[in-house]
Write a protein that holds these residues in place. Structure first.
Motif, PDB file in Angstrom:
ATOM      1  N   ALA A 162       0.852  -1.194   0.000  1.00  0.00           N
ATOM      2  CA  ALA A 162       0.000   0.000   0.000  1.00  0.00           C
ATOM      3  C   ALA A 162       0.883   1.238   0.000  1.00  0.00           C
ATOM      4  O   ALA A 162       1.741   1.401   0.866  1.00  0.00           O
TER       5      ALA A 162
ATOM      6  N   GLY B  53       0.944   5.463  -0.185  1.00  0.00           N
ATOM      7  CA  GLY B  53       0.153   6.670   0.009  1.00  0.00           C
ATOM      8  C   GLY B  53       0.219   7.601  -1.190  1.00  0.00           C
ATOM      9  O   GLY B  53       1.175   7.590  -1.969  1.00  0.00           O
TER      10      GLY B  53
ATOM     11  N   VAL C  53      -4.875   5.090   3.405  1.00  0.00           N
ATOM     12  CA  VAL C  53      -3.474   4.906   3.045  1.00  0.00           C
ATOM     13  C   VAL C  53      -3.232   5.419   1.628  1.00  0.00           C
ATOM     14  O   VAL C  53      -2.569   6.421   1.411  1.00  0.00           O
TER      15      VAL C  53
END
Length: 249
Positions: A172, A174, A220
């Protein structure tokens, strides 16, 4: 030296922008409307276009569309502060960045330098083996991308965004980090990332409304999933992998 095409019907804005760009070492062509901008772009291909959204007759969005039909010239749009929908539309049709009026001419020059610097690095990538994930093959050396053998038509920024996500499958990332890693910016409107992810999904997903490759991870950012790994995420109930991944944000 790079030639920058400045398109703005306000002579004061055009003069100030031109002066700052020339002071930074750029050559500058100026146009006061869309048709003149297209003529100049065809006669003397610019390295980048600074394009006002509000132009007489043919607006900046139409000019951007026509420029994009001719090739991948970078475009920075100048917009009024309240025109959020138009800014998003500008990004969706291919603008690389936008600056809201009133703006700092120095900030605009920094944006121009950033876009050109990033574009040069993208056009001369280091040699590396092709990336192959989830039926997609991406070859940075050849500047080509395919899905199940079918060529994908990607802009430079979409190409680099996909490459970055494919290099980090299952991670993940950002939006702030993507803006730094893909755009090379330390600041900027994060909707730029959101819009490019949406455009990229429209080109690589079987069903962009229910993405299986580029997943939204709430709170996220985004995660690139290999299909069989995506099924494992859902089975394990990982946050951001089911309902959270079904809606773009």
């Amino acid at each position: 030296m790079h030639t920058i095409l400045v398109v703005d019907d306000d002579p004061t804005v055009a003069e100030v922008v031109t002066a700052y760009l020339e002071r930074a070492g750029f050559l500058v062509d100026r146009a006061a409307d869309g048709p003149e901008a297209l003529r100049l772009a065809e006669a003397n291909e610019p390295a980048l276009v600074v394009l006002d959204l509000m132009l007489p007759g043919m607006d900046g969005l139409d000019v951007c569309r026509r420029l994009r039909e001719r090739g991948p010239v970078p475009v920075i749009m100048l917009t009024a502060r309240g025109d959020e929908d138009d800014r998003i539309l500008g990004l969706e049709i291919g603008a690389d960045d936008y600056v809201t009026k009133p703006f700092s001419p120095r900030e605009l020059v920094l944006r121009v330098e950033s876009v050109l610097r990033r574009g040069h690095a993208e056009q001369t990538p280091a040699s590396e083996p092709p990336l192959r994930v989830g039926g997609i093959t991406l070859d940075r050396s050849a500047r080509s991308a395919t899905k199940n053998g079918r060529a994908l038509s990607l802009t430079l920024r979409e190409f680099e965004l996909l490459a970055h996500l494919m290099r980090h499958p299952g991670v993940a990332i950002g939006r702030e980090q993507l803006m730094h890693d893909v755009w090379g910016w330390e600041f900027g409107d994060l909707s730029t990332v959101t819009v490019h992810v949406r455009r990229l999904r429209g080109k690589i997903e079987d069903d962009p409304a229910r993405p299986r490759l580029i997943r939204t991870v709430w709170g996220v950012g985004y995660r690139f999933d290999v299909p069989h790994e995506a099924d494992a995420y859902r089975g394990a109930g990982v946050p951001g992998s089911r309902a959270a991944d079904s809606t773009e944000r």
